[in-house]
Design an enzyme around this catalytic site. Sequence first.
Site, short mmCIF file in Angstrom:
data_model
loop_
_atom_site.label_atom_id
_atom_site.label_comp_id
_atom_site.label_asym_id
_atom_site.label_seq_id
_atom_site.Cartn_x
_atom_site.Cartn_y
_atom_site.Cartn_z
N GLU A 67 31.21 40.01 53.53
CA GLU A 67 30.63 39.49 52.29
C GLU A 67 30.27 38.02 52.42
O GLU A 67 29.26 37.56 51.87
CB GLU A 67 31.60 39.71 51.13
CG GLU A 67 31.81 41.15 50.72
CD GLU A 67 32.77 41.90 51.65
OE1 GLU A 67 32.90 43.12 51.52
OE2 GLU A 67 33.40 41.24 52.51
N PRO A 283 38.10 41.97 68.52
CA PRO A 283 38.86 42.71 67.50
C PRO A 283 38.50 42.21 66.09
O PRO A 283 38.24 41.03 65.88
CB PRO A 283 40.32 42.38 67.83
CG PRO A 283 40.30 41.97 69.27
CD PRO A 283 38.99 41.29 69.46
N ARG A 284 38.47 43.13 65.12
CA ARG A 284 38.06 42.78 63.76
C ARG A 284 39.06 41.86 63.08
O ARG A 284 38.68 40.96 62.33
CB ARG A 284 37.90 44.07 62.96
CG ARG A 284 37.61 43.90 61.48
CD ARG A 284 36.18 43.51 61.25
NE ARG A 284 35.84 43.53 59.84
CZ ARG A 284 34.61 43.30 59.37
NH1 ARG A 284 33.63 43.05 60.22
NH2 ARG A 284 34.36 43.31 58.09
N GLY A 324 34.13 33.79 63.28
CA GLY A 324 32.84 33.19 62.97
C GLY A 324 31.95 32.90 64.16
O GLY A 324 30.87 32.33 63.97
N GLU A 325 32.34 33.29 65.37
CA GLU A 325 31.52 32.97 66.55
C GLU A 325 30.77 34.19 67.09
O GLU A 325 29.93 34.04 67.97
CB GLU A 325 32.39 32.38 67.65
CG GLU A 325 32.97 31.02 67.27
CD GLU A 325 33.82 30.40 68.36
OE1 GLU A 325 33.91 29.16 68.40
OE2 GLU A 325 34.40 31.16 69.17
N ASN A 349 28.80 46.53 59.87
CA ASN A 349 27.38 46.20 59.70
C ASN A 349 26.64 46.15 61.04
O ASN A 349 27.00 45.37 61.92
CB ASN A 349 27.28 44.86 58.98
CG ASN A 349 25.87 44.38 58.84
OD1 ASN A 349 24.94 45.18 58.80
ND2 ASN A 349 25.70 43.07 58.75
N GLU A 352 23.04 42.94 61.87
CA GLU A 352 22.99 41.66 62.56
C GLU A 352 22.52 41.80 64.00
O GLU A 352 21.58 41.10 64.42
CB GLU A 352 24.35 40.97 62.47
CG GLU A 352 24.29 39.50 62.74
CD GLU A 352 25.57 38.78 62.35
OE1 GLU A 352 25.69 37.60 62.71
OE2 GLU A 352 26.45 39.39 61.71
#
Length: 793
Positions: A67, A283-284, A324-325, A349, A352
């Site tokens: 999000e 990993p998430r 974030g990378e 998703n 991207e």
Amino acid sequence: MPTSFIYFLYRLLGFFGFPFILLYVLIRGLRDRRYFRGLDERLGVLPPDFKQTADGAIWLHAVSVGEVLSAVQLLKRLRAELPFARLFVSTTTLAGRALAEQKLAGLADGIFYAPIDYCFAVRRVLRALRPAVVAVMETEIWPNLYREARRVGCGLVVVNGRISDRAIGRYQRLRWFFRGVLEQPDTILAQSVVSQRRYLVLGASEGKVRLGGNLKYDFEPRSGELPGPIKQFLNAARPRWIWIAASTMPGLDAADVDEDDIVIDAWRALESRYPEALLILVPRRPERFDSAAEKLAAAGIRFARRSALPAGPGARVLLLDSIGELSSLFSRADVVFMGGSLARRGGHNIIEPAFFSVPTIVGPHMENFPEIAAGFREGDGLLEIADGSELAGAVAALLDDARLRTSMGERARALALAERGATEVAIREIVRLHSAAVPEFARSFIARLLLTPLSWLWRLGAHIDRRRSASRRQSLSTPVVNVGGITVGGAGKTPVVAWLAERLRDRGLRPAILTRGYRRKQPEEHTVVEAGAHIPAARTGDEAQIFLRSGAAPVGIGADRYGAGRLIEERFSPDVFLLDDGFQHHRLARNFDLVLIDALDPFGGGQLLPLGKLREPLESLSRAQAILITRAAPGRRFDGLEAQLRAYNGTAPIYRSRAVAECWVEVASGREVPLAEVTPLRAAAFCGLANPGSFWMTLAELGIRPVDSMTYADHHAYSPAQLRRVARHAQALGAQALLTTEKDYANLCPGAEKVVAPLRLFWLRIGVEVDGAGALLDQITARLRTPDPAASA
């Protein structure tokens, strides 16, 4: 089932469930200490500088990483469309918070953890932010947040709304509950036709649910610069192919698969065949970083951890244990496997990597993105495998066939580009709700129960006072312009009176000011002072000192405004009187009533004192000849507020104004100091105002972050001993100066600048900016020629 009963059950369940929530928080905090650091925000306690003193903020709730990424373009467009609005973003997860602080820097004015869905926590946040709009991203349905946002007059919109295949079954069993909750949003912008139907099935009304599209398609692909350590690693490894295993997940239960295990097995099958390939395992969840490292080590795979770069030579696997990378690496990838799709997690998703024309492999579980997956499947924009045993073969097929990689990647990009536009739909709706919002901060049930009878008594007393005052109304020989309000509290009447005096003087008139002189210590029956005179605040009150310093008009002070006015007429022969805060002073007839409406709290909760802040019923607005909305940001639309004002007064022009900082004045020398000269100083600030937040906000707008901000009661008088304590405290914090307001300057003890020495002492001169100032002044001067002042009394 009635909505009120649904909420009663929900809150009853919350009451009994609160101990379990505390236990959950304790367990999470023991696992990860960062969870404790955000506990105050989860209970609704936000940083002091989040508190709003101008209306129009927007609160966007983005639960986690996905999000937050979707919100980037939305926030950029909001910045462009509503540049005056402060933007706040809340998240729920630690990863979401970390990513928001990284990706939204410079876009969001504040980032915080969302409050738990209890009324006390939600109300604290709403009172601090005072948002005009609350926008909730995707699947978050929080009953108390929804209802409390509507109770305080916010626009409420669900953006990028979706209900997944996994959730719809559970939600349908609780349709009786969700029907009442989904009544609250003004608009639900669903991602897809399927989600739109599901909201309707759960009880949302057709008029509220619209197809908005998916914000994820509006992602702006930027290859960008890789973080330095990763760039150095890739330059040293010099891979021919890069395979990214993105957002890998553990199994949903013991019978499910662990995607890290599948990816590691696939890599072991491929590494000898593709010695020039590089695997990037992502990993998430941060809590899985260490376990992934342990599995790689146990498999005998040479790997490097992002957190430990630079690493030694020879590693062909990079464990991306950071937040974030990942986005910056998609442009370098040849193949992507999207996690969450082999385990029964519903997928993640795939848009991207599609924007970078990278072919993507997914498993059978894309229930979280059914429409996206269906579109890419139909357009041959992804490669779907049945289970983990097929992963190595799928990766090999793409690595071996450059033409297949290119064509599939290009088709994926074309499919993603074709679905853009959701951001513009969301922006239009948020802007519409923003202009329609009218702040309204209601009392609690207990307060309503106890205070409503007292508000009835106030109404009766106000009616009797008006009737009695009207029967004794007196008229001065000079026209009277009243500047007043309908609520208690600081709406900015004093600066507006001073502004009017200066502007009328500039038009060649001789204005005079009548004011009560609230809380002056030497209450003479009438005090009349020439313009610019220097007399103690004890004789005038602090607000009258502002009028005197402006030097624009003589001032008459006293509860008997008629008597003070007669004295001024005898001594100064004015052309016009400005009556400060006199809308309820019915004993004095006036030619013109200018009513000020505070944009932040326009109607005082809609109730009379003490239940609300209204001095008299809203119907009294019919007496106004003009209405001025104060604290109105430039460019801000007030469609909703103006519509409500029109319901009570259909003819009075509506103007807008705001306070503007003009300069600092140094107390020791009386010298006017440019704003930019004080900004670099390390300073502490103090004030005693009805609305102290307005001063703190002005300091923030000037780029000043005080080492401490000290608040006192309205009209507070500062003794030498108290100022010494303030100065010592400020010096201990390394301050070079003390900052305060013009009103507080009037309440300082004599020689205050010596008391606080060696600190420098400044007060801030504030002016007023009025949109349509010429039209307002023309209207007033035309009204001054009306022969019968009682006509508008």
